[in-house]
Design a protein around this motif. Structure first.
Motif, mmCIF file in Angstrom:
data_model
loop_
_atom_site.group_PDB
_atom_site.id
_atom_site.type_symbol
_atom_site.label_atom_id
_atom_site.label_comp_id
_atom_site.label_asym_id
_atom_site.label_seq_id
_atom_site.Cartn_x
_atom_site.Cartn_y
_atom_site.Cartn_z
ATOM 1 N N LEU A 83 0.816 -1.211 0.000
ATOM 2 C CA LEU A 83 0.000 0.000 0.000
ATOM 3 C C LEU A 83 0.852 1.264 0.000
ATOM 4 N N TYR A 84 2.057 1.170 0.541
ATOM 5 C CA TYR A 84 2.885 2.371 0.630
ATOM 6 C C TYR A 84 3.098 3.013 -0.736
ATOM 7 N N ASN A 85 3.474 2.226 -1.724
ATOM 8 C CA ASN A 85 3.755 2.780 -3.050
ATOM 9 C C ASN A 85 2.513 3.355 -3.699
ATOM 10 N N SER A 86 1.345 2.858 -3.330
ATOM 11 C CA SER A 86 0.103 3.328 -3.944
ATOM 12 C C SER A 86 -0.472 4.557 -3.245
ATOM 13 N N LEU A 87 -0.272 4.652 -1.932
ATOM 14 C CA LEU A 87 -0.980 5.667 -1.153
ATOM 15 C C LEU A 87 -0.148 6.880 -0.764
ATOM 16 N N VAL A 88 1.184 6.764 -0.745
ATOM 17 C CA VAL A 88 1.995 7.960 -0.473
ATOM 18 C C VAL A 88 1.885 8.911 -1.657
ATOM 19 N N GLY A 89 2.297 10.157 -1.469
ATOM 20 C CA GLY A 89 2.142 11.159 -2.517
ATOM 21 C C GLY A 89 3.421 11.398 -3.290
ATOM 22 N N TYR A 90 3.384 11.164 -4.596
ATOM 23 C CA TYR A 90 4.533 11.423 -5.452
ATOM 24 C C TYR A 90 4.347 12.737 -6.208
ATOM 25 N N TYR A 91 5.426 13.226 -6.738
ATOM 26 C CA TYR A 91 5.412 14.427 -7.576
ATOM 27 C C TYR A 91 4.364 14.250 -8.675
ATOM 28 N N PRO A 92 3.449 15.221 -8.844
ATOM 29 C CA PRO A 92 2.307 15.043 -9.751
ATOM 30 C C PRO A 92 2.651 14.689 -11.199
ATOM 31 N N PHE A 93 3.864 15.012 -11.658
ATOM 32 C CA PHE A 93 4.245 14.680 -13.040
ATOM 33 C C PHE A 93 5.148 13.451 -13.096
ATOM 34 N N SER A 94 5.237 12.758 -11.982
ATOM 35 C CA SER A 94 5.989 11.497 -11.961
ATOM 36 C C SER A 94 5.121 10.387 -12.547
ATOM 37 N N PRO A 95 5.723 9.430 -13.247
ATOM 38 C CA PRO A 95 4.940 8.320 -13.806
ATOM 39 C C PRO A 95 4.228 7.479 -12.748
ATOM 40 N N ILE A 96 4.662 7.553 -11.508
ATOM 41 C CA ILE A 96 4.054 6.722 -10.467
ATOM 42 C C ILE A 96 3.082 7.515 -9.588
ATOM 43 N N PHE A 97 2.739 8.727 -10.026
ATOM 44 C CA PHE A 97 1.740 9.518 -9.305
ATOM 45 C C PHE A 97 0.338 9.075 -9.703
ATOM 46 N N HIS A 98 -0.573 9.047 -8.714
ATOM 47 C CA HIS A 98 -1.989 8.796 -8.964
ATOM 48 C C HIS A 98 -2.787 9.881 -8.243
ATOM 49 N N SER A 99 -3.909 10.279 -8.813
ATOM 50 C CA SER A 99 -4.669 11.419 -8.301
ATOM 51 C C SER A 99 -5.110 11.237 -6.853
ATOM 52 N N TRP A 100 -5.426 10.002 -6.450
ATOM 53 C CA TRP A 100 -5.904 9.796 -5.080
ATOM 54 C C TRP A 100 -4.831 10.079 -4.032
ATOM 55 N N GLN A 101 -3.578 10.113 -4.450
ATOM 56 C CA GLN A 101 -2.484 10.347 -3.501
ATOM 57 C C GLN A 101 -2.545 11.739 -2.881
ATOM 58 N N ILE A 102 -3.249 12.662 -3.536
ATOM 59 C CA ILE A 102 -3.407 14.009 -2.972
ATOM 60 C C ILE A 102 -4.092 13.924 -1.610
ATOM 61 N N ILE A 103 -4.977 12.946 -1.439
ATOM 62 C CA ILE A 103 -5.672 12.745 -0.171
ATOM 63 C C ILE A 103 -5.007 11.660 0.671
ATOM 64 N N THR A 104 -4.686 10.530 0.060
ATOM 65 C CA THR A 104 -4.221 9.374 0.846
ATOM 66 C C THR A 104 -2.874 9.594 1.519
ATOM 67 N N HIS A 105 -2.052 10.486 0.961
ATOM 68 C CA HIS A 105 -0.731 10.686 1.586
ATOM 69 C C HIS A 105 -0.863 11.216 3.015
ATOM 70 N N MET A 106 -2.013 11.856 3.317
ATOM 71 C CA MET A 106 -2.226 12.421 4.656
ATOM 72 C C MET A 106 -2.380 11.339 5.726
ATOM 73 N N PHE A 107 -2.672 10.124 5.307
ATOM 74 C CA PHE A 107 -2.901 9.040 6.265
ATOM 75 C C PHE A 107 -1.741 8.046 6.302
ATOM 76 N N MET A 108 -0.665 8.365 5.612
ATOM 77 C CA MET A 108 0.517 7.504 5.597
ATOM 78 C C MET A 108 1.618 8.133 6.448
ATOM 79 N N HIS A 109 2.369 7.280 7.135
ATOM 80 C CA HIS A 109 3.481 7.763 7.947
ATOM 81 C C HIS A 109 4.702 6.873 7.731
#
Length: 252
Positions: free
Chosen positions: A30-56
């Motif tokens: 889940l870490y790779n899917s839910l943390v927030g990556y740079y928006p123009f990175s190939p591994i960025f997904h739109s939901w990360q704008i929200i989900t990164h807030m719940f990852m530590h």
């Protein structure tokens, strides 16, 4: 004591703890899917704008991982209930999530500036930037070498690769918004903080923290901490609280 926490603050803490336990012990992918990556990175997904807030920070990082979530949740526990009762559940929820989103965008705005400088340097050295972007998608932690003609080009390639693959995670941006809103509504409240033996009024303490965060974020001496994300969250929290303060009696 936990039963006395207002519902929104309580549920945010519960969700953070559950996500932390699940992502560390049940579904580590889940870490790779839910943390927030740079928006123009190939591994960025739109939901990360929200989900990164719940990852530590992962528990594998030892004390850092545990300290990260404990400090954030303790800070939210300290400031959140008062604001939730003052603003009401709806405005408090808006404050929390908009602060987290603001932290994401300010942090990545600075990333965008850095990336453009790096890409410009690489193009002047005739490096194929698309090759670096394509390798970002590879699920590997191994060091990757690029077809760089000089050491300078190799260094810039490494920098770009690092930015594109470095995740942003944590509730700190949203919580900084909560703290900034608290300081705006209760500027004369005194709080204690580590390394400062005398309690200080939040209207003095918060600007100091923000200035230090800006310096650390811009100078690159942040030690792996997204300091500009904290600034973004604090800015949104201050703006919202300042707007609501003049009409506070209507929903108090």
């Amino acid at each position: 004591m936990f039963n006395n926490i207002p519902p929104i603050t309580k549920n945010i803490i519960i969700i953070n703890v559950i996500v932390y336990l699940v992502s560390n012990f049940l579904f580590k992918g889940l870490y790779n899917s839910l943390v927030g990556y740079y928006p123009f990175s190939p591994i960025f997904h739109s939901w990360q704008i929200i989900t990164h807030m719940f990852m530590h920070a992962p528990i594998e990082e030892g004390g850092i991982g545990i300290t990260h979530i404990l400090f954030n949740m303790f800070t939210l526990f300290s400031f959140g209930p008062i604001l939730e009762q003052t603003l009401g559940e709806k405005r408090y929820l808006i404050l929390y999530f908009l602060s987290g989103i603001g932290s994401f965008f300010l942090f990545n705005l600075w990333n965008f500036v850095e990336v453009q400088q790096i890409v410009s340097g690489l193009e002047s050295l005739h490096v194929n930037v698309s090759e670096i972007y394509s390798r970002v998608s590879l699920n590997t932690a191994e060091y990757l070498t690029f077809h760089a003609p000089t050491q300078e080009a190799q260094n810039l390639s490494d920098q770009l690769y690092t930015v594109l693959r470095s995740p942003m995670l944590g509730a700190s941006g949203a919580i900084f918004g909560v703290v900034a809103a608290f300081a705006t509504l209760y500027p004369d409240a005194k709080i204690g903080i580590m390394f400062i033996p005398v309690p200080m009024k939040v209207k003095y303490l918060l600007p100091i923290i923000v200035v230090i965060s800006v310096y650390l974020g811009v100078s690159g001496n942040g030690g792996g901490i997204a300091h500009l994300a904290h600034v973004g969250g604090a800015l949104v929290g201050w703006l919202l609280a300042r707007s609501w303060k003049k009409h506070l009696y209507r929903f108090n």
